[in-house]
Scaffold this motif. Structure first.
Motif, PDB file in Angstrom:
ATOM      1  N   THR A 256     -78.135  28.611 -28.831  1.00 58.73           N
ATOM      2  CA  THR A 256     -77.075  29.074 -29.562  1.00 58.73           C
ATOM      3  C   THR A 256     -77.908  29.380 -31.074  1.00 58.73           C
ATOM      4  OG1 THR A 256     -76.685  26.679 -30.420  1.00 58.73           O
ATOM      5  CG2 THR A 256     -75.247  27.927 -28.475  1.00 58.73           C
ATOM      6  N   GLU A 257     -77.120  30.115 -31.770  1.00 61.40           N
ATOM      7  CA  GLU A 257     -77.738  30.564 -33.159  1.00 61.40           C
ATOM      8  C   GLU A 257     -77.188  29.637 -34.058  1.00 61.40           C
ATOM      9  OE1 GLU A 257     -79.891  32.728 -33.988  1.00 61.40           O
ATOM     10  OE2 GLU A 257     -80.215  33.732 -31.730  1.00 61.40           O
ATOM     11  N   LEU A 258     -77.996  28.812 -34.765  1.00 52.68           N
ATOM     12  CA  LEU A 258     -77.909  27.970 -35.668  1.00 52.68           C
ATOM     13  C   LEU A 258     -78.199  28.493 -37.152  1.00 52.68           C
ATOM     14  CD1 LEU A 258     -76.890  25.245 -36.541  1.00 52.68           C
ATOM     15  CD2 LEU A 258     -79.293  24.195 -36.255  1.00 52.68           C
ATOM     16  N   GLU A 259     -77.127  28.564 -38.217  1.00 53.36           N
ATOM     17  CA  GLU A 259     -77.397  29.152 -39.455  1.00 53.36           C
ATOM     18  C   GLU A 259     -78.307  28.134 -40.360  1.00 53.36           C
ATOM     19  OE1 GLU A 259     -74.969  29.991 -43.620  1.00 53.36           O
ATOM     20  OE2 GLU A 259     -74.132  30.481 -41.876  1.00 53.36           O
ATOM     21  N   VAL A 260     -79.400  28.496 -40.592  1.00 52.47           N
ATOM     22  CA  VAL A 260     -80.432  27.426 -41.432  1.00 52.47           C
ATOM     23  C   VAL A 260     -80.347  27.786 -42.909  1.00 52.47           C
ATOM     24  CG1 VAL A 260     -81.580  26.983 -39.328  1.00 52.47           C
ATOM     25  CG2 VAL A 260     -82.462  28.983 -40.836  1.00 52.47           C
ATOM     26  N   ASN A 261     -80.102  29.176 -43.161  1.00 51.80           N
ATOM     27  CA  ASN A 261     -80.144  29.513 -44.620  1.00 51.80           C
ATOM     28  C   ASN A 261     -79.363  30.554 -45.067  1.00 51.80           C
ATOM     29  OD1 ASN A 261     -80.940  29.301 -47.304  1.00 51.80           O
ATOM     30  ND2 ASN A 261     -83.315  30.022 -46.872  1.00 51.80           N
ATOM     31  N   ARG A 262     -79.284  30.978 -46.569  1.00 50.72           N
ATOM     32  CA  ARG A 262     -78.578  32.069 -46.761  1.00 50.72           C
ATOM     33  C   ARG A 262     -79.510  32.581 -47.784  1.00 50.72           C
ATOM     34  NH1 ARG A 262     -72.474  33.158 -45.779  1.00 50.72           N
ATOM     35  NH2 ARG A 262     -71.996  31.968 -43.922  1.00 50.72           N
ATOM     36  N   LEU A 263     -79.722  33.834 -48.061  1.00 49.07           N
ATOM     37  CA  LEU A 263     -80.519  34.521 -48.792  1.00 49.07           C
ATOM     38  C   LEU A 263     -79.868  35.419 -49.756  1.00 49.07           C
ATOM     39  CD1 LEU A 263     -83.381  35.373 -46.563  1.00 49.07           C
ATOM     40  CD2 LEU A 263     -83.416  33.478 -48.079  1.00 49.07           C
ATOM     41  N   ARG A 264     -80.280  35.474 -50.928  1.00 49.32           N
ATOM     42  CA  ARG A 264     -79.522  36.392 -51.984  1.00 49.32           C
ATOM     43  C   ARG A 264     -80.323  37.138 -52.702  1.00 49.32           C
ATOM     44  NH1 ARG A 264     -76.710  31.603 -51.309  1.00 49.32           N
ATOM     45  NH2 ARG A 264     -74.614  32.026 -50.438  1.00 49.32           N
ATOM     46  N   LYS A 265     -79.863  37.917 -53.858  1.00 49.00           N
ATOM     47  CA  LYS A 265     -80.594  38.568 -54.810  1.00 49.00           C
ATOM     48  C   LYS A 265     -82.117  37.946 -55.277  1.00 49.00           C
ATOM     49  CE  LYS A 265     -80.606  41.411 -58.939  1.00 49.00           C
ATOM     50  NZ  LYS A 265     -79.645  41.959 -59.966  1.00 49.00           N
ATOM     51  N   GLY A 266     -83.080  38.448 -55.108  1.00 53.15           N
ATOM     52  CA  GLY A 266     -84.572  37.926 -55.382  1.00 53.15           C
ATOM     53  C   GLY A 266     -85.088  37.038 -54.454  1.00 53.15           C
ATOM     54  N   ASP A 267     -84.462  36.686 -53.545  1.00 57.54           N
ATOM     55  CA  ASP A 267     -84.991  36.123 -52.238  1.00 57.54           C
ATOM     56  C   ASP A 267     -85.892  37.107 -51.446  1.00 57.54           C
ATOM     57  OD1 ASP A 267     -83.804  33.655 -52.904  1.00 57.54           O
ATOM     58  OD2 ASP A 267     -81.915  33.967 -51.835  1.00 57.54           O
ATOM     59  N   TYR A 268     -86.525  36.690 -50.494  1.00 56.46           N
ATOM     60  CA  TYR A 268     -87.507  37.226 -49.840  1.00 56.46           C
ATOM     61  C   TYR A 268     -87.647  36.687 -48.497  1.00 56.46           C
ATOM     62  CZ  TYR A 268     -90.911  33.784 -51.132  1.00 56.46           C
ATOM     63  OH  TYR A 268     -91.240  32.597 -51.273  1.00 56.46           O
ATOM     64  N   PHE A 269     -88.104  37.583 -47.431  1.00 54.29           N
ATOM     65  CA  PHE A 269     -88.304  36.840 -46.005  1.00 54.29           C
ATOM     66  C   PHE A 269     -89.184  37.980 -45.476  1.00 54.29           C
ATOM     67  CE2 PHE A 269     -84.633  39.610 -46.221  1.00 54.29           C
ATOM     68  CZ  PHE A 269     -84.713  40.309 -45.167  1.00 54.29           C
ATOM     69  N   GLY A 270     -89.683  37.501 -44.215  1.00 55.41           N
ATOM     70  CA  GLY A 270     -90.580  38.231 -43.441  1.00 55.41           C
ATOM     71  C   GLY A 270     -92.186  38.499 -43.909  1.00 55.41           C
ATOM     72  N   GLU A 271     -92.541  37.599 -45.407  1.00 53.25           N
ATOM     73  CA  GLU A 271     -93.635  37.701 -45.921  1.00 53.25           C
ATOM     74  C   GLU A 271     -94.910  37.376 -45.141  1.00 53.25           C
ATOM     75  OE1 GLU A 271     -92.736  33.554 -46.708  1.00 53.25           O
ATOM     76  OE2 GLU A 271     -91.723  35.647 -46.640  1.00 53.25           O
ATOM     77  N   LEU A 272     -94.729  36.842 -44.224  1.00 51.80           N
ATOM     78  CA  LEU A 272     -95.747  36.377 -43.095  1.00 51.80           C
ATOM     79  C   LEU A 272     -96.420  37.569 -42.443  1.00 51.80           C
ATOM     80  CD1 LEU A 272     -95.196  32.528 -42.235  1.00 51.80           C
ATOM     81  CD2 LEU A 272     -96.640  33.474 -44.027  1.00 51.80           C
ATOM     82  N   ALA A 273     -95.475  38.539 -42.247  1.00 46.95           N
ATOM     83  CA  ALA A 273     -95.843  39.569 -41.438  1.00 46.95           C
ATOM     84  C   ALA A 273     -97.090  40.221 -41.995  1.00 46.95           C
ATOM     85  CB  ALA A 273     -94.787  40.861 -41.317  1.00 46.95           C
ATOM     86  N   LEU A 274     -97.254  40.120 -43.507  1.00 42.31           N
ATOM     87  CA  LEU A 274     -98.382  40.696 -44.099  1.00 42.31           C
ATOM     88  C   LEU A 274     -99.637  39.906 -43.697  1.00 42.31           C
ATOM     89  CD1 LEU A 274     -96.787  41.221 -47.603  1.00 42.31           C
ATOM     90  CD2 LEU A 274     -97.045  42.915 -45.717  1.00 42.31           C
ATOM     91  N   LEU A 275     -99.692  38.684 -43.300  1.00 38.31           N
ATOM     92  CA  LEU A 275    -100.785  37.863 -43.070  1.00 38.31           C
ATOM     93  C   LEU A 275    -101.246  37.992 -41.625  1.00 38.31           C
ATOM     94  CD1 LEU A 275    -102.366  35.959 -44.731  1.00 38.31           C
ATOM     95  CD2 LEU A 275    -100.818  34.008 -43.876  1.00 38.31           C
ATOM     96  N   HIS A 276    -100.315  38.045 -40.429  1.00 39.58           N
ATOM     97  CA  HIS A 276    -100.679  37.818 -39.263  1.00 39.58           C
ATOM     98  C   HIS A 276     -99.605  38.587 -38.278  1.00 39.58           C
ATOM     99  CE1 HIS A 276     -97.483  34.626 -39.196  1.00 39.58           C
ATOM    100  NE2 HIS A 276     -98.538  33.815 -39.873  1.00 39.58           N
TER     101      HIS A 276
END
Length: 324
Positions: A256-276
């Motif tokens: 099942t999908e469990l909500e772990v966070n909510r992101l809003r203005k100024g937040d970021y995600f997926g940054e590790l794609a720049l690394l590996h």
């Protein structure tokens, strides 16, 4: 008409341009030439965000202007705030039948949208010097858009074939809107980028380069931006809206999908794609309309080189990121 060449000064009467009748022609030309030639507009200095001209319009008129500019190449990169300022700034110009709005070969600094009435478009051949009608415009039509970008002779003559109403936007206002908004966004992006751990080692000028390279992207409600387990290439900054982060959780009968966070203005995600190239660690879904800016690994590397090399500038931050 070849719109790629369509630029120049309109030849509207003084009273249609808001110039008092007592103002001499030479004075008007000097004043208008200053506004045209002084193209070095400083963002947020010549006009504040609140100081753009606002000309009253009905909701129906605003919708028609909006629909027209949305389909014009020059406006496709504008955000919603910029669209609003552009629509607000358009001034109504009443034209009498037979009046010449634009003259081929003249200079121009206005872009026009037809609210009502009809216009013919003529081009004088350089070889025969004969004037030939090439197209016509009616409600919803527009002409003169490249005057918003630079000084160039108008490529055609536009003549009203009935009493008409135009909406007009001048180059100085348009470029002020564009540049002020761009400058504000750049500062906002730079602030966002300064909070991203893998980018903390960047010099200020390098953050400038990244901020300029960010591309806007929008997502509809419930749209998946990235999915857990997929290989990702982009990282995202949220400009407006909210995103929900979920992770799969096994419960015996499946996942099942469990909500772990909510992101809003100024937040970021997926940054590790720049690394590996590791699989995404979570799924991110838009919760309502979501506006982001994004940058891919290949674009980052092209601009600044491998992220790993930049991380190594700061050994403490380097090891902190690797622990993630």
């Amino acid at each position: 008409v070849d719109h790629d060449d369509d630029e120049a000064r309109d030849t509207l009467p003084d009273e249609m341009l808001g110039v008092p009748p007592s103002t001499s022609t030479s004075m008007m030309q000097r004043q208008r030439r200053v506004s045209v030639s002084a193209e070095s507009i400083q963002p947020s200095l010549s006009r504040t965000k609140q100081a753009y001209p606002v000309h009253p319009k009905t909701d129906e008129q605003r919708a028609r202007i909006y629909a027209t500019i949305r389909n014009n190449f020059l406006f496709r990169s504008l955000d919603e705030d910029q669209y609003k300022h552009v629509v607000d700034a358009m001034a109504e110009k009443k034209i009498t039948s037979g009046a010449t709005v634009i003259e081929q070969g003249a200079e121009g600094d206005y872009y026009y949208i037809v609210e009502s009435g009809t216009f013919d478009c003529f081009i004088v051949s350089r070889d025969t010097l004969q004037r030939k009608k090439v197209t016509e415009y009616g409600p919803g039509g527009s002409f003169g858009e490249l005057a918003l970008m630079y000084n160039a002779p108008r490529a055609a003559t536009i003549v009203a074939t009935s009493d008409a109403v135009l909406w007009a936007l001048d180059r100085v206002t348009f470029r002020s809107i564009l540049m002020d908004s761009t400058a504000r966004k750049r500062r906002m992006y730079e602030q966002f980028l300064a909070e991203v751990p893998i980018l903390k080692s960047l010099e200020l000028y390098e953050r400038h380069k990244i901020a300029d390279a960010l591309e806007p992207v929008q997502f509809d409600d419930k749209e998946v931006i990235m999915r857990e387990g997929d290989i990702g290439q982009n990282f995202y900054l949220i400009e407006d809206g909210e995103a929900i982060v979920t992770k799969k959780q096994s419960d015996g009968g499946g996942a099942t999908e469990l909500e772990v966070n909510r992101l809003r203005k100024g937040d970021y995600f997926g940054e590790l794609a720049l690394l590996h190239d590791n699989p995404r660690a979570a799924t991110v879904v838009a919760n309502g309309r979501l506006k982001c800016v994004t940058l891919g690994k290949s674009a980052f590397t092209r601009l600044l080189g491998p992220v790993m090399d930049i991380l190594k500038r700061n050994s403490e931050n380097y090891h902190a990121v690797l622990r993630e």
